[in-house]
Scaffold this motif. Structure first.
Motif, PDB file in Angstrom:
ATOM      1  N   MET A  14      -6.769   1.550  -2.477  1.00 49.21           N
ATOM      2  CA  MET A  14      -5.582   0.715  -2.644  1.00 49.21           C
ATOM      3  C   MET A  14      -5.527  -0.337  -3.569  1.00 49.21           C
ATOM      4  SD  MET A  14      -5.444  -1.221   1.089  1.00 49.21           S
ATOM      5  CE  MET A  14      -6.514  -2.359   1.437  1.00 49.21           C
ATOM      6  N   ALA A  59      -4.579   6.694  -4.592  1.00 45.42           N
ATOM      7  CA  ALA A  59      -4.645   6.847  -2.944  1.00 45.42           C
ATOM      8  C   ALA A  59      -4.010   8.075  -2.822  1.00 45.42           C
ATOM      9  CB  ALA A  59      -3.880   5.433  -2.472  1.00 45.42           C
ATOM     10  N   VAL A  93       0.846  -1.055  -0.003  1.00 49.34           N
ATOM     11  CA  VAL A  93      -0.180   0.092  -0.035  1.00 49.34           C
ATOM     12  C   VAL A  93       0.809   1.341   0.138  1.00 49.34           C
ATOM     13  CG1 VAL A  93      -1.825   1.277   1.215  1.00 49.34           C
ATOM     14  CG2 VAL A  93      -1.531  -1.317   0.998  1.00 49.34           C
ATOM     15  N   PHE A  94       2.021   1.289   0.722  1.00 44.07           N
ATOM     16  CA  PHE A  94       2.800   2.459   1.027  1.00 44.07           C
ATOM     17  C   PHE A  94       4.015   2.094   0.132  1.00 44.07           C
ATOM     18  CE2 PHE A  94       0.195   2.188   4.929  1.00 44.07           C
ATOM     19  CZ  PHE A  94      -0.089   3.425   4.787  1.00 44.07           C
ATOM     20  N   MET A 135       1.823   6.896  -1.468  1.00 44.81           N
ATOM     21  CA  MET A 135       1.328   5.679  -1.640  1.00 44.81           C
ATOM     22  C   MET A 135       1.533   4.903  -3.070  1.00 44.81           C
ATOM     23  SD  MET A 135      -0.181   6.313   1.093  1.00 44.81           S
ATOM     24  CE  MET A 135      -1.421   5.083   1.335  1.00 44.81           C
ATOM     25  N   ALA A 175      -7.448   5.601   2.020  1.00 43.81           N
ATOM     26  CA  ALA A 175      -6.304   4.643   1.625  1.00 43.81           C
ATOM     27  C   ALA A 175      -6.945   3.265   1.383  1.00 43.81           C
ATOM     28  CB  ALA A 175      -5.039   4.519   2.464  1.00 43.81           C
ATOM     29  N   GLU A 176      -7.874   2.816   2.199  1.00 43.41           N
ATOM     30  CA  GLU A 176      -8.414   1.474   1.998  1.00 43.41           C
ATOM     31  C   GLU A 176      -9.210   1.435   0.707  1.00 43.41           C
ATOM     32  OE1 GLU A 176      -9.302  -2.326   4.609  1.00 43.41           O
ATOM     33  OE2 GLU A 176      -9.474  -0.327   5.723  1.00 43.41           O
TER      34      GLU A 176
END
Length: 286
Positions: A232, A118, A65-66, A113, A228-229
């Protein structure tokens, strides 16, 4: 003695917030796209060059994700340089040029991200003390390269709700301050879609000002994690990636040229890698 206790209380809370955010971000990694291994933070202690305290530098790279995220905590002390004292005096900080001693603690976070849909995000909260004054500062702002109106609305609505119990004008005032502060003059544009920003907050009531600062920190995860969720696992193209990398160039320009925290950290001898952890892992300029 009372201020010593308050400083310790603030530093401990910033550290606890750091721990919760790190855990939440690693949990998000576990729920992310499974094409890559789930990311984890690398943590190391940092120290000021003069021995005046330090902190924890926590960075995750190349996660699901990151692409890069840093969550730093510090508690430092020492003597301010003449230039730092002059800059603070120009902001109206009382007595700063008469006694150079200072203490500061806070949390600083920047997330870049992997998915261009995101949004990148920044957050920090801090307490600063000198023999003549103390104050709180901080804020958070959202930096999407591909903006979604509903994401911007959620982020701002969450911050507005957090501000409301602490001051009827806090959200409007600190939103305007963020719009002014997170602006890149040489590009004549904002670096993102804003948020809130405040500094030199001292109403004379330490407990009230600390409560507001905690509210800002507590609002961060509810403001950001749902965005973010939701994004992603969204499909993206190489054109989306190109837009993301160019936007990251704007972020790097701002942090190197204008950011108050970057200037302070480098000027006071804190660990340069920790100070510059906000920079993106990759960026481009056209």
């Amino acid at each position: 003695m009372q201020m010593q206790l308050e400083r310790e209380t603030a530093a401990a809370w910033f550290r606890e917030l750091r721990d919760r955010i790190v855990a939440a971000f690693e949990g998000l990694e576990d729920r992310g796209p499974d094409q890559l291994p789930s990311g984890r933070f690398e943590v190391r202690e940092t120290r000021r060059a003069d021995g005046g305290g330090g902190g924890l530098m926590s960075v995750m790279r190349d996660g699901r994700v990151f692409e890069k995220v840093g969550v730093n905590w510090s508690a430092v002390h020492g003597e301010l340089s003449a230039s730092a004292r002059s800059a603070m005096a120009a902001r109206g900080v009382p007595g700063i040029e008469d006694d150079p001693r200072f203490w500061a603690s806070g949390i600083s976070l920047v997330a870049h991200m992997r998915n261009p849909h995101a949004p990148a995000v920044h957050m920090n909260t801090r307490m600063f003390w000198t023999p003549a004054a103390w104050w709180f500062g901080g804020g958070t702002d959202l930096n999407p390269c591909l903006e979604y109106a509903e994401d911007t609305a959620h982020f701002h609505d969450t911050l507005k709700t957090a501000c409301a119990p602490h001051g009827a004008d806090y959200y409007d005032r600190f939103k305007d301050w963020a719009d002014e502060y997170f602006y890149i003059p040489h590009r004549q544009r904002a670096r993102g879609v804003g948020g809130i920003f405040y500094d030199d907050l001292n109403t004379g009531d330490w407990q009230a000002d600390f409560a507001f600062t905690k509210a800002v920190g507590e609002a961060f995860l509810p403001a950001f994690l749902p965005l973010a969720e939701a994004r992603m696992k969204q499909d993206w193209t190489e054109a989306d990636r190109d837009v993301q990398l160019v936007h990251r160039g704007l972020y790097a320009e701002y942090n190197l040229v204008y950011d108050r925290g970057t200037k302070f950290g480098l000027a006071t001898g804190h660990d340069a890698d920790a100070v510059l952890m906000s920079l993106p892992p990759l960026a481009k300029w056209v």
